[in-house]
Motif scaffolding. Sequence first.
Motif, mmCIF file in Angstrom:
data_model
loop_
_atom_site.group_PDB
_atom_site.id
_atom_site.type_symbol
_atom_site.label_atom_id
_atom_site.label_comp_id
_atom_site.label_asym_id
_atom_site.label_seq_id
_atom_site.Cartn_x
_atom_site.Cartn_y
_atom_site.Cartn_z
ATOM 1 N N MET A 187 23.076 26.345 -2.220
ATOM 2 C CA MET A 187 22.357 25.982 -3.468
ATOM 3 C C MET A 187 22.806 24.499 -3.666
ATOM 4 O O MET A 187 23.963 24.108 -3.593
ATOM 5 C CB MET A 187 22.704 26.851 -4.705
ATOM 6 C CG MET A 187 21.981 26.331 -5.789
ATOM 7 S SD MET A 187 22.311 27.384 -7.429
ATOM 8 C CE MET A 187 21.527 28.624 -7.114
ATOM 9 N N SER A 188 21.835 23.536 -3.902
ATOM 10 C CA SER A 188 22.262 22.141 -4.156
ATOM 11 C C SER A 188 22.704 22.120 -5.640
ATOM 12 O O SER A 188 22.437 23.002 -6.407
ATOM 13 C CB SER A 188 21.040 21.115 -4.195
ATOM 14 O OG SER A 188 20.095 21.598 -5.188
ATOM 15 N N ILE A 189 23.446 21.075 -6.078
ATOM 16 C CA ILE A 189 24.018 21.147 -7.303
ATOM 17 C C ILE A 189 23.181 20.727 -8.317
ATOM 18 O O ILE A 189 23.069 21.650 -9.418
ATOM 19 C CB ILE A 189 25.175 19.499 -7.410
ATOM 20 C CG1 ILE A 189 26.102 19.960 -6.495
ATOM 21 C CG2 ILE A 189 25.413 19.379 -8.868
ATOM 22 C CD1 ILE A 189 27.031 21.162 -6.808
ATOM 23 N N LEU A 190 21.825 20.176 -8.144
ATOM 24 C CA LEU A 190 20.906 20.103 -9.073
ATOM 25 C C LEU A 190 20.154 21.333 -9.374
ATOM 26 O O LEU A 190 19.813 21.763 -10.503
ATOM 27 C CB LEU A 190 19.634 19.115 -8.504
ATOM 28 C CG LEU A 190 20.296 17.636 -8.470
ATOM 29 C CD1 LEU A 190 18.979 16.846 -7.872
ATOM 30 C CD2 LEU A 190 20.610 17.122 -9.802
ATOM 31 N N ALA A 191 19.713 22.079 -8.182
ATOM 32 C CA ALA A 191 19.219 23.399 -8.393
ATOM 33 C C ALA A 191 20.228 24.447 -9.351
ATOM 34 O O ALA A 191 19.588 25.462 -9.977
ATOM 35 C CB ALA A 191 19.143 24.250 -7.129
ATOM 36 N N ARG A 192 21.535 23.949 -9.110
ATOM 37 C CA ARG A 192 22.741 24.989 -10.003
ATOM 38 C C ARG A 192 22.442 24.670 -11.553
ATOM 39 O O ARG A 192 22.703 25.716 -12.272
ATOM 40 C CB ARG A 192 24.079 24.880 -9.445
ATOM 41 C CG ARG A 192 24.787 25.510 -10.189
ATOM 42 C CD ARG A 192 26.352 25.387 -9.588
ATOM 43 N NE ARG A 192 27.292 25.926 -10.095
ATOM 44 C CZ ARG A 192 28.818 25.770 -9.742
ATOM 45 N NH1 ARG A 192 29.081 25.242 -8.817
ATOM 46 N NH2 ARG A 192 29.579 26.642 -10.398
ATOM 47 N N TYR A 193 22.099 23.506 -11.932
ATOM 48 C CA TYR A 193 22.166 22.921 -13.272
ATOM 49 C C TYR A 193 20.856 22.687 -14.008
ATOM 50 O O TYR A 193 20.509 22.724 -15.285
ATOM 51 C CB TYR A 193 23.010 21.769 -13.402
ATOM 52 C CG TYR A 193 24.567 22.098 -13.065
ATOM 53 C CD1 TYR A 193 25.288 22.722 -14.082
ATOM 54 C CD2 TYR A 193 25.014 21.544 -11.999
ATOM 55 C CE1 TYR A 193 26.746 23.185 -13.897
ATOM 56 C CE2 TYR A 193 26.337 22.056 -11.580
ATOM 57 C CZ TYR A 193 27.159 22.550 -12.425
ATOM 58 O OH TYR A 193 28.660 23.018 -12.268
ATOM 59 N N PHE A 194 19.793 22.552 -13.014
ATOM 60 C CA PHE A 194 18.504 22.391 -13.669
ATOM 61 C C PHE A 194 17.327 23.037 -12.934
ATOM 62 O O PHE A 194 17.417 23.382 -11.845
ATOM 63 C CB PHE A 194 17.997 20.940 -13.271
ATOM 64 C CG PHE A 194 19.075 19.646 -13.957
ATOM 65 C CD1 PHE A 194 19.008 19.541 -15.188
ATOM 66 C CD2 PHE A 194 20.087 19.054 -13.070
ATOM 67 C CE1 PHE A 194 19.896 18.300 -15.701
ATOM 68 C CE2 PHE A 194 20.980 18.384 -13.764
ATOM 69 C CZ PHE A 194 20.625 17.991 -14.992
ATOM 70 N N SER A 195 16.414 23.513 -13.803
ATOM 71 C CA SER A 195 15.280 24.171 -13.127
ATOM 72 C C SER A 195 14.313 23.223 -12.572
ATOM 73 O O SER A 195 14.397 22.152 -12.630
ATOM 74 C CB SER A 195 14.570 24.983 -14.418
ATOM 75 O OG SER A 195 13.933 24.250 -15.386
ATOM 76 N N LYS A 196 13.252 23.600 -11.659
ATOM 77 C CA LYS A 196 12.228 22.776 -11.170
ATOM 78 C C LYS A 196 11.596 22.053 -12.308
ATOM 79 O O LYS A 196 11.035 20.594 -12.177
ATOM 80 C CB LYS A 196 11.350 23.391 -10.612
ATOM 81 C CG LYS A 196 10.364 22.558 -9.681
ATOM 82 C CD LYS A 196 9.241 23.248 -8.811
ATOM 83 C CE LYS A 196 8.387 22.343 -7.936
ATOM 84 N NZ LYS A 196 7.770 21.236 -8.953
ATOM 85 N N SER A 197 11.053 22.571 -13.378
ATOM 86 C CA SER A 197 10.578 21.965 -14.541
ATOM 87 C C SER A 197 11.348 20.877 -15.257
ATOM 88 O O SER A 197 11.189 19.813 -15.543
ATOM 89 C CB SER A 197 10.109 22.806 -15.593
ATOM 90 O OG SER A 197 11.195 23.658 -16.272
ATOM 91 N N ASP A 198 12.580 21.010 -15.033
ATOM 92 C CA ASP A 198 13.563 20.083 -15.730
ATOM 93 C C ASP A 198 13.489 18.687 -14.796
ATOM 94 O O ASP A 198 13.472 17.648 -15.375
ATOM 95 C CB ASP A 198 15.017 20.820 -15.784
ATOM 96 C CG ASP A 198 15.478 21.637 -16.768
ATOM 97 O OD1 ASP A 198 14.599 21.599 -17.971
ATOM 98 O OD2 ASP A 198 16.261 22.649 -16.800
ATOM 99 N N LEU A 199 13.685 19.320 -13.572
ATOM 100 C CA LEU A 199 13.568 18.086 -12.632
ATOM 101 C C LEU A 199 12.474 17.220 -12.561
ATOM 102 O O LEU A 199 12.396 16.029 -12.468
ATOM 103 C CB LEU A 199 14.062 18.544 -11.128
ATOM 104 C CG LEU A 199 15.441 19.384 -11.048
ATOM 105 C CD1 LEU A 199 15.332 19.865 -9.387
ATOM 106 C CD2 LEU A 199 16.476 18.231 -11.180
#
Length: 223
Positions: free
Chosen positions: A1-13
Motif C-alpha cells: 500500500m502506498s503512503i498516500l493510500a494509507r492516509y487519504f481516500s481516492k476522493s481526498d486525493l
Amino acid sequence: MSILARYFSKSDLDEIKSAVGVAESKTSAEIVPFFAESSHHYKEWAWLGAFLMGGLSGALFYTVENFYGSLWEGEGKSFIAIVSVWLGAVLGLIITTVFPKIRISLVSRGAKQYFVDLRAKEAFLDEEVFRTKNRTGILIYISLYEHFVRVLPDKEIAKVVPKSEWNEAVRLIVEGMKSKKKKEGIVSSILFCGDLLKKYNIQREKDDKNEISNEIRDGGKLM
C-alpha cells in the motif's frame, strides 16, 4: 500500500488535485504538494532508547535493593545489576526499533528540522519543480510524523513574495494534521497559495500551460 493510500481516500486525493487546479487558474505558478510520512528513518535514535531503558533498569534495580534491603550479596549482586541493565537496554532497542513513533519522540526538534529541510530540498530537485518556463514552481512539502511543513518557491517567486507570507500556508496544514483533518488542511493551504500569488501579481499568462501535473506526490515510507 502506498503512503498516500494509507492516509487519504481516492476522493481526498481528487479534491487535493482539484484544489491545485483551482489555485493555478489564478496564477502562472505551478504548485506541487508532496506528502511524506517522515523525512528520515531516525534509526540512530534506537540506540538512545537502549541507553535510556538500560539506565532506567539499573536505577530500578538499585531502588528495589535499597527499599527492600539487600536481596543479593557480593558478586551475585553485581551480576544481577549488570544483567538488569543489559536486559533493559535490549528491550529499549527492540521497542524503539519496532515502534517508530516512540523512536521519533526521542528526537530533538532541531534534528527533525534538519532532516525535514534536507528532504524538502531533495524533493524539490526530484520533482523538478525548477523546470517551469519562468521558474515559478512551488513545492509544498509535508512531513507527517514531524508535523513540519516547508514551502519552497522557485527563484522568481522568492524574489517577489516575502518568506513570512508563507507562514499561513504552513499553519493551515499543521493545524489540519493535528486535528486529524489532513486533507482539509492541505486543500486550504493550496487555495491560500493561489490567492497569495495572485496578490503579488504572479499573473497567469495567455499561453500558460500546465507544466507539472497536479497530483499530490507520494514521499514513500522511510521509517
